[in-house]
Write an enzyme that holds these catalytic residues in place. Structure first.
Site, mmCIF file in Angstrom:
data_model
loop_
_atom_site.group_PDB
_atom_site.id
_atom_site.type_symbol
_atom_site.label_atom_id
_atom_site.label_comp_id
_atom_site.label_asym_id
_atom_site.label_seq_id
_atom_site.Cartn_x
_atom_site.Cartn_y
_atom_site.Cartn_z
ATOM 1 N N HIS A 1 0.858 -1.192 0.000
ATOM 2 C CA HIS A 1 0.000 0.000 0.000
ATOM 3 C C HIS A 1 0.898 1.248 0.000
ATOM 4 O O HIS A 1 0.705 2.177 0.792
ATOM 5 C CB HIS A 1 -0.959 -0.011 1.183
ATOM 6 C CG HIS A 1 -1.950 -1.144 1.126
ATOM 7 N ND1 HIS A 1 -3.270 -0.961 0.808
ATOM 8 C CD2 HIS A 1 -1.798 -2.483 1.299
ATOM 9 C CE1 HIS A 1 -3.892 -2.146 0.821
ATOM 10 N NE2 HIS A 1 -3.012 -3.083 1.105
ATOM 11 N N TYR B 1 3.971 -4.880 9.756
ATOM 12 C CA TYR B 1 3.861 -3.420 9.613
ATOM 13 C C TYR B 1 4.945 -2.726 10.451
ATOM 14 O O TYR B 1 5.489 -1.696 10.071
ATOM 15 C CB TYR B 1 2.482 -2.903 10.058
ATOM 16 C CG TYR B 1 1.307 -3.292 9.177
ATOM 17 C CD1 TYR B 1 1.372 -4.372 8.296
ATOM 18 C CD2 TYR B 1 0.102 -2.580 9.220
ATOM 19 C CE1 TYR B 1 0.280 -4.727 7.505
ATOM 20 C CE2 TYR B 1 -0.985 -2.932 8.430
ATOM 21 C CZ TYR B 1 -0.893 -4.012 7.586
ATOM 22 O OH TYR B 1 -1.976 -4.360 6.817
HETATM 23 C C1 HEM Z 1 -0.521 -11.174 6.471
HETATM 24 C C2 HEM Z 1 -1.147 -10.379 5.676
HETATM 25 C C3 HEM Z 1 -0.726 -8.983 5.366
HETATM 26 C C4 HEM Z 1 0.529 -8.467 5.181
HETATM 27 C C5 HEM Z 1 1.865 -9.204 5.255
HETATM 28 C C6 HEM Z 1 0.386 -7.059 4.903
HETATM 29 C C7 HEM Z 1 1.437 -6.184 4.667
HETATM 30 C C8 HEM Z 1 1.343 -4.803 4.677
HETATM 31 C C9 HEM Z 1 2.434 -3.876 4.809
HETATM 32 C C10 HEM Z 1 3.902 -4.257 4.927
HETATM 33 C C11 HEM Z 1 1.914 -2.619 4.831
HETATM 34 C C12 HEM Z 1 2.676 -1.309 5.025
HETATM 35 C C13 HEM Z 1 2.656 -0.920 6.507
HETATM 36 C C14 HEM Z 1 3.387 0.346 6.855
HETATM 37 O O1 HEM Z 1 4.566 0.516 6.466
HETATM 38 O O2 HEM Z 1 2.810 1.202 7.564
HETATM 39 C C15 HEM Z 1 0.501 -2.744 4.681
HETATM 40 C C16 HEM Z 1 -0.377 -1.690 4.643
HETATM 41 C C17 HEM Z 1 -1.740 -1.846 4.523
HETATM 42 N N1 HEM Z 1 -2.448 -3.026 4.572
HETATM 43 FE FE1 HEM Z 1 -1.701 -4.859 4.763
HETATM 44 N N2 HEM Z 1 -0.943 -6.719 4.923
HETATM 45 C C18 HEM Z 1 -1.662 -7.877 5.198
HETATM 46 C C19 HEM Z 1 -3.022 -8.005 5.330
HETATM 47 C C20 HEM Z 1 -3.907 -6.970 5.159
HETATM 48 C C21 HEM Z 1 -5.331 -7.079 5.304
HETATM 49 C C22 HEM Z 1 -6.103 -8.338 5.729
HETATM 50 C C23 HEM Z 1 -5.838 -5.848 5.024
HETATM 51 C C24 HEM Z 1 -7.246 -5.339 5.024
HETATM 52 C C25 HEM Z 1 -8.237 -5.827 5.587
HETATM 53 C C26 HEM Z 1 -4.723 -4.961 4.734
HETATM 54 C C27 HEM Z 1 -4.827 -3.616 4.425
HETATM 55 C C28 HEM Z 1 -3.769 -2.733 4.417
HETATM 56 C C29 HEM Z 1 -3.939 -1.297 4.233
HETATM 57 C C30 HEM Z 1 -5.227 -0.554 4.013
HETATM 58 C C31 HEM Z 1 -2.648 -0.754 4.323
HETATM 59 C C32 HEM Z 1 -2.261 0.707 4.230
HETATM 60 C C33 HEM Z 1 -2.295 1.364 5.577
HETATM 61 C C34 HEM Z 1 -1.715 2.753 5.512
HETATM 62 O O3 HEM Z 1 -2.302 3.601 4.843
HETATM 63 O O4 HEM Z 1 -0.682 2.972 6.121
HETATM 64 N N3 HEM Z 1 -3.578 -5.678 4.831
HETATM 65 N N4 HEM Z 1 0.162 -4.092 4.602
#
Ligand code: HEM
Ligand code: HEM
Ligand code: HEM
Lengths: 187, 350
Positions: free
Chosen positions: B64, B328
């Site tokens: 993201h 995260y």
């Molecule tokens: C094991 C599963 C998942 C992994 C490994 C993963 C990984 C990541 C990572 C590395 C980030 C960046 C975080 C940061 O640097 O602040 C991220 C952001 C995000 N993830 Fe995931 N994610 C997973 C599951 C999910 C799920 C289930 C959802 C939604 C229901 C989701 C929605 C989001 C959203 C909306 C962001 C952006 C948040 C922001 O604006 O900072 N992710 N994810």
């Protein structure tokens, strides 16, 4: 101090072993939690934060007691270099016990994470968010954490060496067990 | 004191014992740290799987990665008090900070090429207690477990088309998400998308009653379906331009709807929807009042870690929030350390 103590006071011994157990736990939880994505991650980091802050309080109490009660002398026949090493390593251990929790807290503050401990206790942030500060404190917490473990191993080796090889009564000064020292014609 | 005449052998025996204690302790430490277990799914491996072949998006989120900040208000209507004692569900207005984003590891992605759109959101109570969440627009998550998510990333990153086929055979739950991805209409605005928690959490009310819930932010703006090919003509950043202009002309709203699980509903598996007839409670409205570019914006240095929860909300048996929190955190550590690769603008915000 008028009379030099023979052993650490019971409260000092208690704190030494209680904190030793907790710190070893902290070190293992630390490296364990950062290498897992399982549900245990959440309870582990909660314990890490809570126990870490508790240890910060304990080390302050311990230092106050140390300054007030002092410590038994090292054996007279210990070479000066070894004595110096022992003093320095103990100083370093105290230093790490104080610095590690502060780094942990500071690192979370500088990342704008709320610091919530077990039981919902929230510690207010004393630092503003800062990428640079977070990175510095994070790296320091990680590398000093590893150095802490290495130092604890060295300390453990030295303690065992005193207890098993030299048998010079150093271990008895902090041994958690009530001592039969009166029966031993040592020193 | 060493007793005179004590045979050297026994000293040697003790020394060997000491060496063994040290070696054993070091090995236990290395094992705990995962250094001896290359097969363990660590945050580092998850991040490696997220990293595109062209290299990591330095200074940006590891997933993201493209997004834009917003601020506004959460207006709680008080209905949520029945479900959870979280302060921000008590009737009132609470400041929010958030981020619209795209589900890609490329901060320069062309908006029309990214299927998943997301929202990071932080609601603050009067005493500063925070509720953070990160939600996306599909109705179900792609996979059942964090391990399967890793497998998906690895398979999707392979050139060999057989890799994805093998993945879908091993993870049949992927079909629901794939069907949504293929058939769901595209819209021309972040303001026309729903954002779903997908993960389930446990709400606890003042009496101590517990319920597993999921929630959604449902847009009040009417979604208009637009062909993807049409969106591609609008330029690489049309979503950011559109939401900026739209919020400038009027605040945008989403209704927050919590859905209560019945006993036996799959709370641990975000790839499975709950039956439609489950009880739903509207707990408030999100009002987005101001958009700011990410580079100098207030959302940039926030980790929308979904386990930052207020009293009255906790994680459920869903394994994702813990996995996400761990990954995260690592993503945040990395991007904060790389901040010089993504310098802030010259002029400070007034
Ligand atoms: C094991 C599963 C998942 C992994 C490994 C993963 C990984 C990541 C990572 C590395 C980030 C960046 C975080 C940061 O640097 O602040 C991220 C952001 C995000 N993830 Fe995931 N994610 C997973 C599951 C999910 C799920 C289930 C959802 C939604 C229901 C989701 C929605 C989001 C959203 C909306 C962001 C952006 C948040 C922001 O604006 O900072 N992710 N994810
Ligand atoms: C995390 C673990 C540990 C920490 C942080 C720690 C810290 C310390 C410190 C700071 C002292 C100096 C006390 C003073 O002079 O005020 C000390 C003394 C001592 N420790 Fe530990 N310790 C740990 C574990 C252990 C273990 C596992 C052993 C033995 C198996 C041990 C044996 C001793 C002994 C024998 C002394 C007495 C040294 C003397 O008389 O000067 N310690 N420890
Ligand atoms: C005696 C005190 C402490 C010790 C010995 C200790 C030790 C450690 C160790 C060994 C790690 C793993 C580093 C790595 O390999 O990456 C770690 C990580 C961590 N510690 Fe501590 N810690 C202490 C106190 C605290 C406190 C008080 C907090 C916060 C309130 C804290 C927060 C953290 C966090 C958040 C991480 C994860 C860092 C990251 O990778 O993002 N620690 N700690």
């Amino acid at each position: 101090m008028s009379s030099v103590p023979h052993r650490f006071a019971p409260v000092q011994r208690l704190l030494h072993w209680l904190m030793a157990l907790c710190i070893i736990t902290m070190l293992f939880i630390g490296v364990g939690m950062v290498s897992t994505v399982t549900p245990e991650y959440l309870p582990l980091i909660l314990i890490h934060k809570t126990l870490g802050v508790a240890l910060l309080v304990l080390v302050l109490v311990r230092l106050a007691l140390r300054l007030h009660l002092g410590a038994p002398p090292l054996p007279a026949d210990l070479p000066p270099a070894i004595k110096l090493g022992a003093r320095l390593s103990h100083l370093l251990l105290y230093g790490l016990m104080i610095v590690m929790p502060l780094l942990g807290l500071g690192m979370l503050w500088a990342a704008a994470y709320p610091v919530v401990l077990y039981g919902g206790i929230e510690i207010p942030a004393l630092l503003p968010q800062s990428d640079r500060v977070h990175t510095l404190l994070w790296n320091t917490h990680v590398y000093l954490g590893l150095a802490f473990f290495a130092l604890v191993l060295l300390h453990l080796a030295a303690a065992l060496f005193h207890a098993l090889v030299r048998r010079d009564g150093v271990f008895a000064t902090i041994s958690p067990l009530p001592q039969r020292e009166r029966m031993k014609p040592t020193e | 004191m060493n007793q005179p005449g004590r045979p050297e052998r026994s000293s040697l025996g003790w020394l060997i014992l000491i060496a063994a204690v040290l070696g054993g302790s070091a090995a236990a430490f290395a094992y705990t740290a995962g250094w001896l277990a290359p097969g363990r799914l660590t945050p580092d491996r998850m991040i490696a799987a997220l990293t595109p072949p062209s290299g990591p998006p330095l200074g940006h989120r590891r997933n993201h990665a493209k997004g834009i900040c917003f601020t506004g208000m959460f207006e709680a209507n008080g209905n949520g008090v029945e479900l959870s004692r979280a302060k921000v569900l008590v009737q009132g207005r609470y400041p929010v900070l958030g981020r619209f984003n795209l589900g890609t590891a490329d901060p320069n992605a062309v908006d029309a090429t990214v299927r998943v759109r997301g929202m990071g959101l932080q609601i603050s109570a009067a005493d500063g207690e925070e509720w953070r969440m990160a939600m996306i627009n599909p109705p179900v998550f792609a996979v059942s477990t964090p391990e399967a998510f890793h497998d998906l990333l690895v398979a999707a990153g392979k050139k060999d088309p057989e890799a994805m086929k093998a993945f879908t055979r091993a993870n049949p739950e992927f079909a629901s998400f794939a069907a949504w991805s293929k058939a769901a209409p595209w819209t021309g605005s972040y303001a026309e998308e729903p954002y779903n928690s997908l993960n389930s959490f446990v709400f606890t009310n003042a009496k101590g009653d517990e319920r597993a819930v999921r929630w959604s932010l449902v847009p009040t703006a009417e979604p208009t379906s637009i062909a993807q090919a049409e969106l591609e003509k609008r330029g690489p950043d049309f979503l950011e331009r559109e939401i900026t202009a739209r919020v400038q002309s009027a605040p945008q709203r989403w209704t927050m709807i919590t859905t209560l699980a019945d006993p036996g509903d799959p709370t641990a598996d975000p790839s499975r929807a709950w039956p439609e007839n489950r009880r739903k409670v509207q707990v408030g409205t999100l009002v987005v009042q101001r958009i700011e570019p990410e580079r100098d914006g207030p959302c940039r240095d926030i980790n929308f870690d979904p386990t930052v929860l207020p009293q009255g909300i906790r994680v459920s048996d869903d394994p994702f929030p813990a996995a996400r929190s761990s990954v995260y955190r690592k993503s945040y550590d990395l991007r904060a350390a790389e901040a010089s690769d993504y310098p802030r603008g010259e002029v400070a915000k007034p």
